[in-house]
Design a protein around this motif. Sequence first.
Motif, mmCIF file in Angstrom:
data_model
loop_
_atom_site.group_PDB
_atom_site.id
_atom_site.type_symbol
_atom_site.label_atom_id
_atom_site.label_comp_id
_atom_site.label_asym_id
_atom_site.label_seq_id
_atom_site.Cartn_x
_atom_site.Cartn_y
_atom_site.Cartn_z
ATOM 1 N N ILE A 1 -9.463 -10.518 9.846
ATOM 2 C CA ILE A 1 -8.026 -11.007 9.406
ATOM 3 C C ILE A 1 -8.121 -11.188 8.103
ATOM 4 O O ILE A 1 -8.898 -11.262 6.838
ATOM 5 N N PRO A 2 -6.722 -11.851 7.507
ATOM 6 C CA PRO A 2 -6.660 -11.633 6.101
ATOM 7 C C PRO A 2 -7.610 -13.001 5.857
ATOM 8 O O PRO A 2 -7.613 -13.868 5.921
ATOM 9 N N LYS A 3 -8.047 -13.428 4.399
ATOM 10 C CA LYS A 3 -8.237 -13.980 3.641
ATOM 11 C C LYS A 3 -8.078 -14.428 2.156
ATOM 12 O O LYS A 3 -7.527 -13.531 1.656
ATOM 13 N N ASN A 4 -8.367 -15.505 1.488
ATOM 14 C CA ASN A 4 -8.155 -15.741 0.607
ATOM 15 C C ASN A 4 -9.584 -16.467 0.180
ATOM 16 O O ASN A 4 -10.223 -17.481 0.687
ATOM 17 N N ILE A 5 -9.513 -15.834 -1.346
ATOM 18 C CA ILE A 5 -11.367 -15.050 -2.059
ATOM 19 C C ILE A 5 -11.497 -15.835 -3.296
ATOM 20 O O ILE A 5 -10.284 -15.197 -4.006
ATOM 21 N N LEU A 6 -12.179 -16.695 -3.478
ATOM 22 C CA LEU A 6 -12.270 -16.662 -4.528
ATOM 23 C C LEU A 6 -14.235 -16.883 -5.428
ATOM 24 O O LEU A 6 -14.717 -16.854 -4.068
ATOM 25 N N PHE A 7 -14.112 -15.725 -5.981
ATOM 26 C CA PHE A 7 -15.575 -15.108 -6.816
ATOM 27 C C PHE A 7 -15.737 -15.899 -8.001
ATOM 28 O O PHE A 7 -15.230 -15.931 -9.058
ATOM 29 N N VAL A 8 -16.836 -16.898 -7.998
ATOM 30 C CA VAL A 8 -16.984 -17.287 -8.819
ATOM 31 C C VAL A 8 -18.710 -16.716 -8.968
ATOM 32 O O VAL A 8 -19.715 -16.959 -8.816
ATOM 33 N N ASP B 1 -11.980 -3.148 -1.969
ATOM 34 C CA ASP B 1 -12.137 -3.425 -0.984
ATOM 35 C C ASP B 1 -10.915 -4.045 0.028
ATOM 36 O O ASP B 1 -10.946 -4.562 1.405
ATOM 37 N N LEU B 2 -10.337 -5.041 -1.244
ATOM 38 C CA LEU B 2 -9.660 -5.908 -0.416
ATOM 39 C C LEU B 2 -8.255 -5.181 -0.366
ATOM 40 O O LEU B 2 -7.652 -4.367 -0.366
ATOM 41 N N ARG B 3 -7.950 -6.142 0.902
ATOM 42 C CA ARG B 3 -6.666 -5.162 1.636
ATOM 43 C C ARG B 3 -5.009 -5.982 1.161
ATOM 44 O O ARG B 3 -5.489 -7.383 0.664
ATOM 45 N N ALA B 4 -3.767 -5.555 1.180
ATOM 46 C CA ALA B 4 -2.641 -6.166 1.005
ATOM 47 C C ALA B 4 -2.421 -7.439 0.826
ATOM 48 O O ALA B 4 -1.966 -8.050 -0.061
ATOM 49 N N GLU B 5 -3.299 -7.667 2.504
ATOM 50 C CA GLU B 5 -2.452 -9.028 2.595
ATOM 51 C C GLU B 5 -3.138 -10.205 2.475
ATOM 52 O O GLU B 5 -3.364 -11.111 2.332
ATOM 53 N N ASP B 6 -4.423 -9.284 1.018
ATOM 54 C CA ASP B 6 -5.401 -11.014 0.921
ATOM 55 C C ASP B 6 -5.339 -11.445 -0.718
ATOM 56 O O ASP B 6 -4.331 -10.731 -1.369
ATOM 57 N N HIS B 7 -5.746 -13.206 -0.204
ATOM 58 C CA HIS B 7 -5.442 -12.916 -1.872
ATOM 59 C C HIS B 7 -6.984 -13.441 -2.795
ATOM 60 O O HIS B 7 -7.333 -13.658 -2.070
ATOM 61 N N PHE B 8 -7.031 -13.581 -3.690
ATOM 62 C CA PHE B 8 -7.932 -13.369 -4.660
ATOM 63 C C PHE B 8 -8.285 -14.364 -6.595
ATOM 64 O O PHE B 8 -6.482 -14.310 -6.519
ATOM 65 N N LEU C 1 0.443 -27.023 -1.000
ATOM 66 C CA LEU C 1 1.654 -26.755 -0.978
ATOM 67 C C LEU C 1 2.086 -25.306 0.364
ATOM 68 O O LEU C 1 2.992 -25.039 0.011
ATOM 69 N N GLY C 2 1.366 -25.141 1.162
ATOM 70 C CA GLY C 2 1.896 -23.832 2.372
ATOM 71 C C GLY C 2 2.287 -22.937 1.840
ATOM 72 O O GLY C 2 2.667 -21.946 2.146
ATOM 73 N N LEU C 3 1.201 -22.468 0.706
ATOM 74 C CA LEU C 3 0.270 -20.721 0.518
ATOM 75 C C LEU C 3 0.098 -19.923 0.744
ATOM 76 O O LEU C 3 0.289 -18.448 0.781
ATOM 77 N N LEU C 4 -0.895 -20.457 2.262
ATOM 78 C CA LEU C 4 -1.725 -20.039 2.586
ATOM 79 C C LEU C 4 -1.231 -18.973 3.980
ATOM 80 O O LEU C 4 -0.276 -20.415 4.607
ATOM 81 N N ASP C 5 -1.495 -18.107 4.010
ATOM 82 C CA ASP C 5 -1.402 -17.387 6.123
ATOM 83 C C ASP C 5 -2.053 -18.714 6.667
ATOM 84 O O ASP C 5 -2.968 -18.595 7.054
ATOM 85 N N PRO C 6 -0.910 -18.782 7.593
ATOM 86 C CA PRO C 6 -2.345 -19.758 8.769
ATOM 87 C C PRO C 6 -3.162 -18.585 9.785
ATOM 88 O O PRO C 6 -3.820 -19.832 10.344
ATOM 89 N N ASN C 7 -2.338 -17.902 9.227
ATOM 90 C CA ASN C 7 -3.975 -16.551 10.177
ATOM 91 C C ASN C 7 -5.221 -16.603 9.809
ATOM 92 O O ASN C 7 -5.416 -15.906 9.672
ATOM 93 N N SER C 8 -4.766 -16.678 8.085
ATOM 94 C CA SER C 8 -6.191 -16.502 7.741
ATOM 95 C C SER C 8 -7.534 -17.675 7.044
ATOM 96 O O SER C 8 -7.317 -19.051 7.549
ATOM 97 N N VAL C 9 -8.556 -17.046 6.606
ATOM 98 C CA VAL C 9 -9.304 -17.752 6.213
ATOM 99 C C VAL C 9 -9.632 -17.693 4.544
ATOM 100 O O VAL C 9 -8.884 -16.883 3.891
#
Length: 935
Positions: free
Chosen positions: A296-303, A328-335, A394-402
């Motif tokens: 499923i779509p993901k929102n990922i911060l690399f630290v 490897d990130l997919r188009a629906e991912d945010h990072f 701010l409601g910017l994330l896909d509700p189906n994402s992690v």
Amino acid sequence: MKGLTCFFICFFLSEVPGFEIPINGLSEFVEYEDLVELAPGKFQFVEESQRYQEEVDQVTLYTYKVQSTITSRMATTMIQSKLVNNSPQPQNVVFDVQIPKGAFISNFSMTVDGTTFRSSIKERTVGRALYAQARAKGKTAGLVRSRALDMENFRTEVNVLPGAKVEFELHYQEAKWRKLGSYEHRIYLQPGRLAKHLEVDVWVIEPQGIRFLHVADTFEGHFDGVPAISKGQQKAHISFKPTVAQQRICPSCRETAVDGELVVLYDVDREEKAGELEVFNGYFVHFFAPDNLDPIPKNILFVIDVSGSMWGVKMKQTVEAMKTILDDLRAEDHFSVIDFNHNVRTWRNDLISATKTQVADAKRYIEKIQPSGGTNINEALLRAIFILNEANNLGLLDPNSVSLIILVSDGDPTVGELKLSKIQKNVKENIQDNISLFSLGMGFDVDYDFLKRLSNENRGIAQRIYGNQDTSSQLRKFYNQVSTPLLRNIQFNYPHSAVTDVTQNSFHNYFGGSEIVVAGKFDPAKLDQIQSIITATSANTELVLETLAQMDDLQDFLSKDKHADPDFTKKLWAYLTINQLLAERSLAPTAAAKRKITRSILQMSLDHHIVTPLTSLVIENEAGDERMLADAPPQDPACCSGALYYGSKVPSGSIPSWASPSPTPVTSMQAEGAKVLESTPPPHVMRVENDPHFIIYLPKSQKNVCFNIDSEPGKILNLVSDPESGIAVNGQLVGAKKPNNGKLSTYFGKLGFYFQSEDMKIEISTKTITLSRGSSTSTLSWADTAQTMNQRVLTSVKKEKVVTITVDKEMSFSVLLHRVWKKHPINVDFLGIYIPPTNKFSPNAHGLIGQFMQEPKIHIFNERPGKDPKKPEASMEVKGQKLIVTRGLQKDYRTDVVFGTDVPCWFVHNSGKGFIDGHYKDYFVPQLYSFLRRP
């Protein structure tokens, strides 16, 4: 669950009359029969008796034996040590065992030259009472409870007389959780000296079948070829029996190289079905780890740690791995990418869609990184959490994402917040429940326990990469596992009345390589099959998965193996249930609910003979007249916030303890660079914080009463006005950058202190500290640590933390600086003020705070449920008025400068109306140094 199994017991036997150790002729310990060797020929015991006797220690370790059995992920471990004092003098003998976090002690015994002490589990107050009785008769050895952060040591120290021998034996149990596609079983081996017989045996019995098994090299090659592995389809045996020669650090050394972890990694065979249901002896266990489902779509911060210690191969491999991961990130991912040393930088301050253009730009950014400087882990993690929290709010994330944070670091913090427990609290209190934190520790030097705590408490896992491994491939493997969330919103249903008391290890999302474990009771007379129906979300698809379990096959399998634990289902159910109850107890909404949960935990602890924070381990001889006691440490409040191992708020930097005045008066206005003396903050103060919240402590009533003042930027509020003493304290409000939810918050941006008899004015803003006396003015910076003395007024500054003003060493005011991120869209820097109650003001002192230096009489009564179940209401009589007040929490930032510690108080509504004299607008003054004009 941190800290449930850690004990620190000191037994000083030679000093206590009730623990005299007889000195008999030493007889040899009975040797253990050799266990059946599953890999013949791997070990040939080398006879070294003559050499060993020539180098015998004053205390000889005859046997160090470990036996560990894992039956369907439930591990039971026994550690035994037999020693003898060969010296003509008394010697301290230590039994020091490291127990994995989350394990439960189930038994401990000690035999001292024929006198055996056995343990029993008692409710804590009962155990302490028994201990007190024995102590009164001089029949105890002392009680020490450890309260350190790492509660994983069981340590017993015995002072043995010449010729005496002693045997220790400890049993503990733990569940194995799958992570990164395998189960990891760690045994801490710490014999402390060369052992004539050192035997470690691990049996793995998995009815599902063993897919792979290997022993990690954690001793840097010293024991190459020593571990012997024998593996069948459903069973495996690991044997580690180094000879005395193999134990030595070097051929001529008397020190042992056996000081570390034996790590066994394995996984089980998995079918295409949803999971495996195992049923035995009235309990069932359901292991759930499906594969081949859509991510499923993901929102990922690399630290990424880019401090100087990452220079060279580690940084090069990290960069190469990150470039592959970004591809490897997919188009629906945010990072986004955060890199940190002593400073924290971001590639983008917001989450960015993983388009080819953005990925290419991020790769160019990473390629330019040059490692240098220190390590500021605290600020880097808080920055990552802020970016994800803001996007979510701010409601910017896909509700189906992690949402994920992946931390890559090789060292301890060296800049900013250095206290590991504080960093943990900062992260735990600030991170939202929908974010998982994963940590990758690089090298042998990294504090892996700290990274594990960080991740386990925040719904993630940690992994270590040793220096002899390929960092790039290991990092990619770690990312591929943790960034593949397969299922969300998982619910288990066992549709039959015969199934009861179901509990699980608290997952709600399933990540690739992990596992969900559910256990419960069932009535075999009513049921010959257990059916599981699982609902979950994979991507945007609702799934319904079913599993059936037969009862007979498992019983046949277990009965044929002497090492199999027939009680594994019962133990695993008890383990899960107690952990779940401890988590619920820490979140209980009422005292009654907490008491009910406490009774359940206590009963289960006694029934299943395991030590929890509510029980004690009482150790006594057969006559019962000589006792020792080990308490489990109090439950760590950070351990159980609702998730077991995988998956609230306090400050980023420890605030300065309050400054105390220098004993040497300085009459000059010149500021001196100085180390500010520190002391413990006064426990009770009057304070104003945030936007702005007033907390008034009333010493006689021993109550906190609080209220807010909602006013406008630029207004100046009088806090203390005492013309008779010649002291005035005022605060000027500043506004937030913009309204939030329709309301513009205000804070104190400037504070003024006027000491009339000295003609002394002190202005404190978020930028500078200005001191004026007559026509003389001097300025101090928040970037300095300094102090200045003028007659009876001492002003101390601690860099970027606190200003303390002390008058005659009897009256003090402390001003805390709160910094926020400069690019924060709403918040601004502000000040907080703390004033301990004092009788040094005149009886006519007034102001929003000053009026309470003469404490009014209050009466709080008729406490009752409020509109919010967590905030009861009550009636309060004060100053001839009857008010409705609400029980709530405010913040004290003296020890937690970012998020504060909770202060319970009775909240007065409508800007303190009825509690303060008049209306809050009556406290407006025209200038920063004005006295209040009272009507």
